[in-house]
Design a protein around this motif. Structure first.
Motif, PDB file in Angstrom:
ATOM      1  N   PRO A  65       0.847  -1.808  -0.109  1.00 41.04           N
ATOM      2  CA  PRO A  65      -0.210   0.073  -0.240  1.00 41.04           C
ATOM      3  C   PRO A  65       0.657   0.971   0.013  1.00 41.04           C
ATOM      4  O   PRO A  65       0.108   2.681  -1.007  1.00 41.04           O
ATOM      5  CB  PRO A  65      -0.759  -0.460   1.442  1.00 41.04           C
ATOM      6  N   VAL A  66       2.021   1.136   0.825  1.00 43.34           N
ATOM      7  CA  VAL A  66       2.647   2.570   1.202  1.00 43.34           C
ATOM      8  C   VAL A  66       2.812   2.346  -0.627  1.00 43.34           C
ATOM      9  O   VAL A  66       3.625   4.235  -1.243  1.00 43.34           O
ATOM     10  CB  VAL A  66       3.894   2.389   1.874  1.00 43.34           C
ATOM     11  N   VAL A  67       3.988   1.545  -1.018  1.00 38.19           N
ATOM     12  CA  VAL A  67       4.220   1.858  -2.809  1.00 38.19           C
ATOM     13  C   VAL A  67       3.151   2.376  -3.073  1.00 38.19           C
ATOM     14  O   VAL A  67       3.427   3.638  -4.683  1.00 38.19           O
ATOM     15  CB  VAL A  67       5.105   0.531  -3.122  1.00 38.19           C
ATOM     16  N   THR A  68       2.243   1.695  -3.127  1.00 36.25           N
ATOM     17  CA  THR A  68       0.733   2.029  -4.299  1.00 36.25           C
ATOM     18  C   THR A  68       0.912   3.863  -4.122  1.00 36.25           C
ATOM     19  O   THR A  68       0.546   4.508  -5.318  1.00 36.25           O
ATOM     20  CB  THR A  68      -0.090   1.107  -4.322  1.00 36.25           C
ATOM     21  N   ALA A  69       0.927   4.521  -3.224  1.00 32.94           N
ATOM     22  CA  ALA A  69       0.413   5.663  -2.428  1.00 32.94           C
ATOM     23  C   ALA A  69       1.437   6.751  -3.494  1.00 32.94           C
ATOM     24  O   ALA A  69       1.158   7.821  -3.309  1.00 32.94           O
ATOM     25  CB  ALA A  69       0.124   5.784  -0.935  1.00 32.94           C
ATOM     26  N   LEU A  70       2.430   6.000  -3.247  1.00 26.35           N
ATOM     27  CA  LEU A  70       3.869   6.374  -3.723  1.00 26.35           C
ATOM     28  C   LEU A  70       4.089   6.578  -5.494  1.00 26.35           C
ATOM     29  O   LEU A  70       4.620   8.002  -5.501  1.00 26.35           O
ATOM     30  CB  LEU A  70       5.038   6.062  -2.960  1.00 26.35           C
ATOM     31  N   VAL A  71       3.404   5.915  -6.104  1.00 30.04           N
ATOM     32  CA  VAL A  71       3.656   5.200  -7.368  1.00 30.04           C
ATOM     33  C   VAL A  71       2.945   6.174  -8.183  1.00 30.04           C
ATOM     34  O   VAL A  71       1.676   6.184  -7.929  1.00 30.04           O
ATOM     35  CB  VAL A  71       4.173   4.009  -7.670  1.00 30.04           C
ATOM     36  N   ALA A  72       4.117   6.340  -9.599  1.00 32.16           N
ATOM     37  CA  ALA A  72       2.508   7.244 -10.718  1.00 32.16           C
ATOM     38  C   ALA A  72       1.873   6.332 -10.944  1.00 32.16           C
ATOM     39  O   ALA A  72       0.319   6.598 -10.995  1.00 32.16           O
ATOM     40  CB  ALA A  72       3.413   7.451 -11.499  1.00 32.16           C
ATOM     41  N   ASP A  73       2.178   4.779 -11.751  1.00 29.14           N
ATOM     42  CA  ASP A  73       1.389   3.792 -12.155  1.00 29.14           C
ATOM     43  C   ASP A  73       1.260   2.455 -11.334  1.00 29.14           C
ATOM     44  O   ASP A  73       1.989   2.224 -10.408  1.00 29.14           O
ATOM     45  CB  ASP A  73       1.916   3.571 -13.848  1.00 29.14           C
ATOM     46  N   PRO A  74      -0.344   2.519 -10.358  1.00 29.92           N
ATOM     47  CA  PRO A  74      -0.952   1.841  -9.544  1.00 29.92           C
ATOM     48  C   PRO A  74      -0.027   0.312 -10.171  1.00 29.92           C
ATOM     49  O   PRO A  74       0.526  -0.371  -9.400  1.00 29.92           O
ATOM     50  CB  PRO A  74      -2.244   2.270  -9.217  1.00 29.92           C
ATOM     51  N   ALA A  75       0.350   0.619 -11.649  1.00 34.29           N
ATOM     52  CA  ALA A  75       0.040  -1.136 -12.149  1.00 34.29           C
ATOM     53  C   ALA A  75       1.531  -1.244 -11.575  1.00 34.29           C
ATOM     54  O   ALA A  75       2.127  -2.267 -11.727  1.00 34.29           O
ATOM     55  CB  ALA A  75      -0.269  -0.816 -13.270  1.00 34.29           C
TER      56      ALA A  75
END
Lengths: 195, 195
Positions: free
Chosen positions: B131-141
């Motif tokens: 989740p932390v990475v998802t929140a920080l990354v441009a493309d959720p995929a």
DNA sequence: ACTGTAGGCCAACACCTGTTGACATGTCGA
DNA sequence: TCGACATGTCAACAGGTGTTGGCCTACAGT
């Protein structure tokens, strides 16, 4: 004489096949189960012989592991390779070694719970990766740290992909691994020092 | 009533201290020896009680491990942090978690030879780092791959420093670790994709 | 003061481990 | 043909493992 040469001291014994079978089975078991869960009985069963044979040929479990975990990284000579390709080449080579040989896996799994195996792992990196890094690095004093950092990333990749099997890491193909990890290895090898 | 509150259902049992002692001892043993070499008897001895108590309170070894390996990475909220500092912050936080808590070590050592522990490790990263990475990354995929790569470097560092104890990696101080590993994590988190 | 019960200990179980020694078999040189 | 030696099997050992059930003891509620 059963073999070609007549005067040679090293004659091929009939038991060599058994010895080899034990070693192969041992590598597989150690790689799959780790040091303590890989039992002499299971190894012997895989090699289709009696457990006592393992003891006769290798003395005890410790020595059997020592024989089974003999490993050569076979690192290529990278001194002629363009500097900015070294990371990728090294990464690719390491992936290949992991994929096609149980031995590293056996060493890794065992090293986590067995002191002797851990010591072996330390020696492996010091004796085989160390010199290669020293030959490529500007300041030789930095070589150990840089080699250590490379080990960090190389072993971490192996751990997550082959042992823990984190799905996204397992899913990467060879090219993707080289593309992602190559620059990291490259930086640890030749990037500006960061201390 | 021995405790302050009178009408509460959750009264403090006399055995709570023992339960906690068992859990602490279990964590230490699992961290130091791995799953199979950490015996119920040794854990009970460390907690100064009888082995059968461990069974009464936790059912069996598997459940004891499950209770002892409960872990929270306590990842901080990084959405407000300047983008180019995130790697360093994340790296520093992970080092701190490793240094001050046995639990991750127990989980890592056990996960290498125990399927249930490995599954737990996978869930830990998927549920807490994901989740932390998802929140920080441009493309959720891309989030799963990037989180996986971060795990690669984070676990590799822990493995070489705390488990295998490669001397050059052990020698690094906190600042050096952040300086070396920070940019790697940063690139895995926010660098251009490499597939 | 009495009693039920939670907390704790002891002894034992069935099983599995590495390891050992005695015994059978086969092969090869003399 | 005979005997020495390598190869292999079998059964057992001593110790350690997770796990179980019975027994004692001390405290809490009446």
């Amino acid at each position: 004489m059963t073999e070609a040469s007549s005067t040679e001291a090293a004659k091929a014994r009939r038991s060599d096949a058994t010895r080899a079978a034990i070693l192969t089975a041992a590598r597989e078991r150690f790689a799959a189960d780790g040091y303590e869960r890989a039992t002499i009985r299971a190894i012997a069963a895989d090699a289709n012989i009696d457990p006592s044979m393992v003891m006769r040929y290798y003395g005890n479990k410790e020595k059997l592991f020592a024989a089974a975990a003999e490993f050569d990284l076979r690192l290529p000579d990278l001194t002629g390779v363009p500097r900015d390709e070294i990371g990728a080449r090294l990464t690719g080579h390491l992936v290949d070694r992991w994929e096609h040989d149980d031995t590293l896996m056996a060493l890794l799994r065992a090293a986590v719970t067995n002191q002797a195996a851990a010591e072996r792992m330390r020696r492996l990196f010091a004796a085989q990766l160390g010199p290669v890094v020293t030959a490529l690095v500007a300041d030789p004093a930095e070589a150990p740290v840089r080699a250590g950092l490379i080990a960090t990333q190389a072993l971490g990749f192996a751990l997550t992909r082959y042992v823990l099997c984190l799905p996204p890491v397992v899913a990467l193909d060879r090219a993707a691994v080289v593309a992602w990890l190559g620059p990291t290895i490259q930086r640890y090898l030749a990037g500006e020092r960061a201390e």
